[in-house]
Scaffold this active site. Structure first.
Site, PDB file in Angstrom:
ATOM      1  CB  CYS A  56      -0.898   0.061   1.236  1.00  0.00           C
ATOM      2  SG  CYS A  56      -1.341  -1.510   1.951  1.00  0.00           S
ATOM      3  CG  ASP A 130      -7.788  -0.122   5.145  1.00  0.00           C
ATOM      4  OD1 ASP A 130      -7.363  -0.072   3.985  1.00  0.00           O
ATOM      5  OD2 ASP A 130      -8.376  -1.118   5.607  1.00  0.00           O
ATOM      6  CE  LYS A 131      -8.956   1.537  10.229  1.00  0.00           C
ATOM      7  NZ  LYS A 131      -8.650   0.508   9.220  1.00  0.00           N
ATOM      8  CB  SER A 477     -12.018  -5.947   6.525  1.00  0.00           C
ATOM      9  OG  SER A 477     -11.449  -5.659   5.274  1.00  0.00           O
TER      10      SER A 477
END
Length: 574
Positions: A56, A130-131, A477
């Protein structure tokens, strides 16, 4: 752009570059090779979540160099710095997931501290997992300096024997392997081809959901959030963002001019329309909180309730982010929503133009079937639904995109941690029709509000994904599918009803009416509440302990400070 158009006397960097008393400060900049002209230009923080933890983030350092070239080309002085990120796919299924949501706050806090400490005038934030996306956007809104968000891009899909796969298939493969439906050799072959490039998880999981939000909320350049990480066009978006942020400084356009209530409603609309991650129901209130706007889970759910589901994206649909980008990108999705009255077109964006102006020349593409017209949706209501009831007075959330059955009732099977639930799944100690209740996994009780993908994916791998339901005060998720309800509040750790459930209690779920109920009288719930006692966690010190002391309820975004409403002085004006 002419550097003389900038008045440093009104910018934060004046505190470190201007006047005789700042000669010691300037000497540090000369030590790093800056020229006198560069020192007296606006300073632009270029923040990345680069690390070697996961694909990522691995491309973010390279993309940051393109951003810096754009800033320099427009007479700005870029200052690159990194912050942390915790990658959910690797943190998933063990105690490491307790670090995930906590990292959102650490990212926002560390960006704030770096910007404050060095008095940067603007911010370009690059994030990949994600965060890190909401964390970076939260920092932008908190600081309120001119800012542009850049997504690092999605991963390309894998290919297993001619079939397109994502990491979701890997998690579900674990369940198939556990029941003998997939051999160890096949599992080994799959894991080597599932993730073939840099980039965040490729379907409409949390990273791509929040990337979609970044364009819809107006903080990212049009099309920039859709291009996969390996595509060379990402460098063009990065360079353009570097140039554009200098325009924002000149025009004094700031995040809170962009992130209004209408913009938040636009963001919630694209989440529902794309069948996005339920985690958006946590992150949008947190972003709103930084701006001093009241916009909680129930507000998000109201938008979800009236939004058509139109993007046929995994995990509920057929396509991945790369397919959406090549079909016309996020602007294609937003244009049909705007044309059919589901978006506010008058919201300002980082282009300096309104959303409607940005989308004016976007033409519908009849040669694709990734996105349906908003007046001919896959389903008439959104892919994500809010719930409430005596089991969730502070709300809950479920992704229904791709689901056939929207009602479920069954006996509770209670587990006080994800590990307990996963062990029951692995050993097949459950029955068709059960409702798994996984509690003490909320923001405070976890601490950290873990995601339950390992458990839900294993159920799907066993062929039971649509035959049971799960509810939790933790999270699911973006890759989760099935009747999986998260963010149940109040959480068990503070005495919420989910902590009072016992095995065999009948739980009713209705995603049509938006209800989550347990078949118990209020008197029985009160009797059990009188006997309930708080549980101690395993964390008596450290960052996760600190988080547990500060964190608020999921309904409000699991935030850890008073937010924009309590702000006495904004950094950008100091």
């Amino acid at each position: 752009m002419d550097a003389k158009t900038f008045d440093k006397s009104k910018l934060p960097s004046r505190h470190v570059t201007e006047g005789a008393e700042r000669a010691p400060h300037r000497s540090y900049y000369y030590a790093m090779g800056l020229s006198k002209a560069e020192i007296h230009q606006p300073f632009v923080g270029v923040a990345t979540c680069w690390n070697e933890a996961a694909p990522c983030n691995i491309a973010l350092m390279r993309q940051a160099q393109a951003v810096k070239k754009g800033v320099a080309a427009a007479a700005g002085t870029p200052r690159e710095f990194c912050t942390i990120t915790v990658t959910d796919g690797i943190a998933m299924g063990h105690q490491g997931m307790k670090s995930s949501l906590v990292s959102r706050e650490v990212i926002a806090d560390s960006v704030e501290l770096t910007m404050r400490g060095h008095c940067y005038d603007a911010l370009i934030g690059l994030a990949g997992c994600d965060k890190s996306l909401p964390g970076m956007m939260m920092a932008m809104c908190r600081l309120n300096v001119p800012s542009i968000f850049i997504y690092g891009g999605s991963i390309l899909p894998g290919n297993f024997r001619g079939q397109q796969i994502t990491v979701q298939d890997m998690f579900e493969a674990v369940g198939r392997h556990s029941v003998g439906a997939l051999s160890s050799d096949d599992l080994d072959e799959m894991e080597q081809v599932a993730c073939p490039s840099a980039g965040a998880c490729g379907a409409q999981f949390t990273a791509n959901t929040m990337a979609t939000v970044s364009e819809a909320i107006g903080l990212a350049l049009p099309y920039s959030a859709g291009a996969p990480a390996p595509y060379e066009i990402r460098d063009r978006f990065c360079f353009a963002a570097g140039e554009m942020v200098m325009d924002l400084i000149a025009q004094n356009i700031r995040p809170r001019d962009i992130v209004t209530r209408k913009a938040l409603e636009n963001a919630a609309t694209v989440v529902a329309a794309s069948g996005g991650s339920t985690n958006a129901g946590l992150h949008l209130p947190a972003i709103a909180h930084e701006c001093g706007i009241d916009f909680d889970l129930f507000d998000v759910a109201e938008i979800f309730k009236k939004t058509p589901y139109i993007a046929d994206l995994k995990p509920g649909g057929r396509y991945v982010a790369k397919d959406m980008f090549e079909a016309g990108g996020i602007p294609l999705l937003m244009k049909t929503l705007l044309d059919n009255g589901f978006l506010h077109g008058d919201c300002l964006t980082v282009t300096g133009r309104t959303m409607a102006e940005n989308l004016e020349k976007v033409a519908w593409n009849d040669d694709q079937d990734v996105v349906r017209p908003a007046d001919d949706p896959i389903t008439p209501t959104g892919g994500v639904v809010g719930l409430s009831g005596n089991l969730a007075p502070e709300g809950a959330i479920v992704k229904v995109a791709g689901m056939q059955t929207l009602k479920f009732a069954g006996p509770a099977r209670c587990f006080d941690s994800e590990e307990e639930a996963f062990a029951a799944v692995k050993d097949r100690r459950y029955a068709e029709g059960d409702v798994f209740v996984i509690r003490y996994e909320g923001p405070r009780g976890g601490p950290g509000m873990r995601e339950m993908l390992s458990t839900t994916a294993a159920l799907y791998g066993q062929g039971m994904g649509d035959k049971v339901a799960l509810i939790t005060d933790g999270r699911f998720s973006g890759a989760t599918r099935g009747f999986c309800i998260g963010h149940v509040g109040p959480e068990a750790a503070v005495g919420g009803p989910i902590g009072l459930i016992e095995d065999g209690d009948i739980i009713d779920i209705d995603a049509v009416e938006g209800r989550l109920e347990v078949q118990l009288s209020e008197a029985e719930l009160e009797r059990r509440r009188a006997d309930w006692r708080p549980r101690e966690t395993a964390y008596g010190s450290g960052t996760i302990w600190k988080y547990a002391q500060l964190v608020g309820p999921a309904q409000k975004g699991a935030i850890t400070h008073p937010g924009g409403q309590a702000e006495k002085e904004c950094y950008a004006d100091s």
